[in-house]
Design a protein around this motif. Structure first.
Motif, PDB file in Angstrom:
ATOM      1  N   GLU A   4       0.853  -1.181   0.000  1.00  0.00           N
ATOM      2  CA  GLU A   4       0.000   0.000   0.000  1.00  0.00           C
ATOM      3  C   GLU A   4       0.892   1.234   0.000  1.00  0.00           C
ATOM      4  O   GLU A   4       1.850   1.301   0.773  1.00  0.00           O
ATOM      5  CB  GLU A   4      -0.913   0.012   1.228  1.00  0.00           C
ATOM      6  N   GLU A 124      -4.084  -0.371  -8.067  1.00  0.00           N
ATOM      7  CA  GLU A 124      -5.494  -0.002  -7.924  1.00  0.00           C
ATOM      8  C   GLU A 124      -5.628   1.208  -7.012  1.00  0.00           C
ATOM      9  O   GLU A 124      -4.896   1.325  -6.021  1.00  0.00           O
ATOM     10  CB  GLU A 124      -6.285  -1.164  -7.323  1.00  0.00           C
ATOM     11  N   LYS A 125      -6.581   2.063  -7.356  1.00  0.00           N
ATOM     12  CA  LYS A 125      -6.909   3.207  -6.511  1.00  0.00           C
ATOM     13  C   LYS A 125      -8.085   2.833  -5.612  1.00  0.00           C
ATOM     14  O   LYS A 125      -8.875   1.961  -5.949  1.00  0.00           O
ATOM     15  CB  LYS A 125      -7.316   4.417  -7.363  1.00  0.00           C
ATOM     16  N   ASP A 126      -8.185   3.490  -4.472  1.00  0.00           N
ATOM     17  CA  ASP A 126      -9.340   3.375  -3.577  1.00  0.00           C
ATOM     18  C   ASP A 126      -9.545   4.749  -2.972  1.00  0.00           C
ATOM     19  O   ASP A 126      -8.883   5.111  -1.988  1.00  0.00           O
ATOM     20  CB  ASP A 126      -9.089   2.319  -2.506  1.00  0.00           C
ATOM     21  N   GLU A 128     -11.716   5.974  -1.177  1.00  0.00           N
ATOM     22  CA  GLU A 128     -12.138   6.004   0.221  1.00  0.00           C
ATOM     23  C   GLU A 128     -10.933   6.060   1.160  1.00  0.00           C
ATOM     24  O   GLU A 128     -11.049   6.520   2.289  1.00  0.00           O
ATOM     25  CB  GLU A 128     -13.013   4.795   0.545  1.00  0.00           C
ATOM     26  N   LYS A 129      -9.787   5.602   0.692  1.00  0.00           N
ATOM     27  CA  LYS A 129      -8.568   5.630   1.505  1.00  0.00           C
ATOM     28  C   LYS A 129      -7.695   6.836   1.185  1.00  0.00           C
ATOM     29  O   LYS A 129      -6.614   6.973   1.737  1.00  0.00           O
ATOM     30  CB  LYS A 129      -7.776   4.333   1.313  1.00  0.00           C
ATOM     31  N   TYR A 133      -3.837   7.172  -2.470  1.00  0.00           N
ATOM     32  CA  TYR A 133      -3.692   5.782  -2.025  1.00  0.00           C
ATOM     33  C   TYR A 133      -3.637   4.843  -3.233  1.00  0.00           C
ATOM     34  O   TYR A 133      -4.399   4.988  -4.184  1.00  0.00           O
ATOM     35  CB  TYR A 133      -4.866   5.373  -1.125  1.00  0.00           C
ATOM     36  N   ARG A 135      -3.136   0.485  -3.997  1.00  0.00           N
ATOM     37  CA  ARG A 135      -2.949  -0.905  -3.577  1.00  0.00           C
ATOM     38  C   ARG A 135      -2.213  -1.581  -4.731  1.00  0.00           C
ATOM     39  O   ARG A 135      -2.726  -1.634  -5.852  1.00  0.00           O
ATOM     40  CB  ARG A 135      -4.282  -1.588  -3.331  1.00  0.00           C
TER      41      ARG A 135
END
Length: 149
Positions: A4, A124-126, A128-129, A133, A135
């Motif tokens: 991460e 990958e993006k998220d 919400e984080k 961010y 992953r």
């Protein structure tokens, strides 16, 4: 392995750390949507290989060759490939089985050309984080070579 990162610099640093483990002949499939950080990761790889020239996405040239580090870095972007024969015209085998490290963005479009064993990295993006961010999943893919081996 799953990593991460929370900034572009952390993503580039992961590329630098990854580069230290690479050896000539390694091939990597780099996956991620537009804006996921593939180019930032590739820039980190180049830096980790000791390549000083600027690295950009090879979207319009299909392959960029970077030399001057501990081994050549062959950076493919095959999103505009419409036919596998285009890869053959480029001479992809000279890169994939050459004396450098090959990274292929959008490799899922040419799966049948990938070597029997390669590294698959997915970014990958998220949101919400956080906006920055990422992953990042790294795995080794081993597949049938198609010739009975």
């Amino acid at each position: 392995m799953i990593y991460e990162t929370y900034s572009a610099e952390e993503t580039a640093e992961l590329g630098r750390v990854t580069a230290r483990k690479l050896k000539p002949g390694d091939v990597c499939a780099l996956n991620g949507e537009l804006g996921a950080g593939k180019t930032v990761f590739a820039q980190g790889i180049a830096d980790g290989l000791g390549i000083s020239e600027p690295v950009c996405s090879p979207t319009f040239t299909i392959v960029q060759v970077y030399e001057g580090g501990r081994m050549p870095f062959y950076h493919f972007d095959v999103c505009r490939i419409s036919d596998i024969e285009e890869m053959e015209e480029i001479g992809y085998e000279d890169y994939f089985y050459g004396n450098g490290f090959t990274m292929v963005e959008w490799a899922e479009l040419i799966t049948e050309l990938m070597p029997p064993e390669y590294i698959k990295i997915t970014i990958e993006k998220d949101l919400e984080k956080g906006f920055d961010y990422r992953r990042i999943t790294a795995e080794t893919v081993k597949r049938e070579s198609g010739n009975g081996e």
